[in-house]
Write an enzyme that holds these catalytic residues in place. Sequence first.
Site, short mmCIF file in Angstrom:
data_model
loop_
_atom_site.label_atom_id
_atom_site.label_comp_id
_atom_site.label_asym_id
_atom_site.label_seq_id
_atom_site.Cartn_x
_atom_site.Cartn_y
_atom_site.Cartn_z
N LYS A 164 0.85 -1.18 0.00
CA LYS A 164 0.00 0.00 0.00
C LYS A 164 0.89 1.24 0.00
O LYS A 164 1.97 1.23 0.61
CB LYS A 164 -0.89 0.00 1.25
CG LYS A 164 -1.57 1.32 1.57
CD LYS A 164 -2.23 1.24 2.94
CE LYS A 164 -2.66 2.60 3.41
NZ LYS A 164 -3.26 2.58 4.75
N GLU A 196 -7.56 12.76 13.41
CA GLU A 196 -6.78 11.58 13.79
C GLU A 196 -5.83 11.82 14.96
O GLU A 196 -4.90 12.62 14.88
CB GLU A 196 -5.97 11.07 12.59
CG GLU A 196 -5.25 9.76 12.88
CD GLU A 196 -4.75 9.07 11.63
OE1 GLU A 196 -4.07 8.04 11.75
OE2 GLU A 196 -5.02 9.56 10.51
N GLU A 209 -6.62 -2.85 4.52
CA GLU A 209 -5.87 -1.62 4.70
C GLU A 209 -5.89 -1.17 6.16
O GLU A 209 -4.88 -0.71 6.72
CB GLU A 209 -6.47 -0.54 3.80
CG GLU A 209 -5.61 0.66 3.60
CD GLU A 209 -6.21 1.60 2.58
OE1 GLU A 209 -5.80 2.77 2.57
OE2 GLU A 209 -7.09 1.17 1.81
N GLU A 261 -12.50 11.05 -3.57
CA GLU A 261 -12.37 10.94 -2.11
C GLU A 261 -11.53 12.08 -1.56
O GLU A 261 -11.87 12.68 -0.53
CB GLU A 261 -11.73 9.61 -1.74
CG GLU A 261 -11.54 9.44 -0.24
CD GLU A 261 -10.82 8.16 0.12
OE1 GLU A 261 -9.92 8.22 0.98
OE2 GLU A 261 -11.14 7.12 -0.47
#
Length: 470
Positions: A173, A222, A266, A401
């Site tokens: 990834k 986050e 993920e 996105e």
Amino acid sequence: MTKIYTYTQPVDADIVDAFCVLQKGFTDQFVFYDKARKARFLGLGRCIALPSLREVEYELQGDGAEPPILFSFNRFDADNPKPADELFASFPRLSLMLPEVVLIENEHGKFLQINSLGPVYAGRVARFSRHIEEAKPRTCTTIPFTLERDSRETWAQAVTEGLSAIEAGRVDKVVLSRRQKIVAAHPFSSKDLLVNLIDGPARGTVLLYRYGDVFFCGCTPELLVRKNGPSVESMCLAGTTSVGASEQERQRLASELLRDGKNLQEHAYVVDFIREVFRRNCHDVEIPRDPGILALQHVQHLYTPATAQVLEGKTLMGLMSELHPTPALSGTPVGEALMLIRQIEAYNRGFFGGAAGYVDGDGNGEFTVALRTGVFDGEIGWVYAGCGIVAGSAADDEYDEIDMKLKTILSAFDGGSRAADALDGEGGEGAGVNCDALDGDENGAAGSENAPGVPRGGERQPSTRGGADA
């Protein structure tokens, strides 16, 4: 040994209003403002910059027994040889910054804190207290802007390079980002954007770092790591979908996200990474087996909390350096993903995606990941967002996105109600903040139990293949 004198006294005022009146005399400004929790610190001026807390002692003065608050803003990839843009390049490379003045709102109350390398002068305390008492209620400022759009073709080429590296087995990834230039119709200040983010609909922790005429700010969902005594916590955040146009649609999309194989894999990369870091540095590690949903204003994410008890001798700064960057920010394996990002992206990310937070004189504090952010000089700036690329990712879906994620930092200019207008087509204009539309939403933020609030919808919906919460 550096000795700090810290004078703290309670204040009966809104600390943001107080900041707005005091900030006029300071070009160094630091903000960590959690919209859901009373962990709010607004710093002005710079008393001293320190490499660490190891050779520091402090003496408390005044009626408040609050330790000194130091701020820390760290670059995403500090060793990236690519030069940063001229805005990011103007910031110094410092580890910990102790402001002269800090306005605090925490579980103990509201405080004015003044730091000095000598005993704090009583007259200075009186002067700042008088200005705070004179503070008037803050107002929103409308900032029309034009957004210079990047092309889907350029993005598709970057995604193709990432997918080729995944197919070759170099990485599993990689998290790629986009940046766009914003040009304001008239000059604006760091205070303007700060107030719009705090009072607007964006959910999370508001960050600001101003140095001279340049400032970095945003609102991130986050949490990277929080430490309070021996207790530490973190957040695994990866896997993204839209919130839809209604609560019913949000729940349907969330249910699909919880069953989506690519997003779950993920997310697992991030969970495994944080678990390993915690196991090396902590005991009593607790991480739920299955993720939940963190719903924000424009997107929702797979979310797994992590808690532990830190081993004696381990520090918040040490944990931050081991946790950053997580696979949610760079990819996996982390080192190889960082090298791939350097190869693909034409720019240095600067503070975007870096670790930003505060630590007090006792070593407690927290760091967030500086997502949904931008860097500005009062006339122009750059806004950033990104997403994770894994096998099967579609460039157009990931582009859409990122557009949804960009709405958060654009809400610093227009309150979120018309951010989508600037993201339609290859260029556009955005209106400024509509003060009547600002609801001061405090229903969701990084690490908060109230984080999965009900967001507004109405934006385009990407595939749930979208990845990391960059």
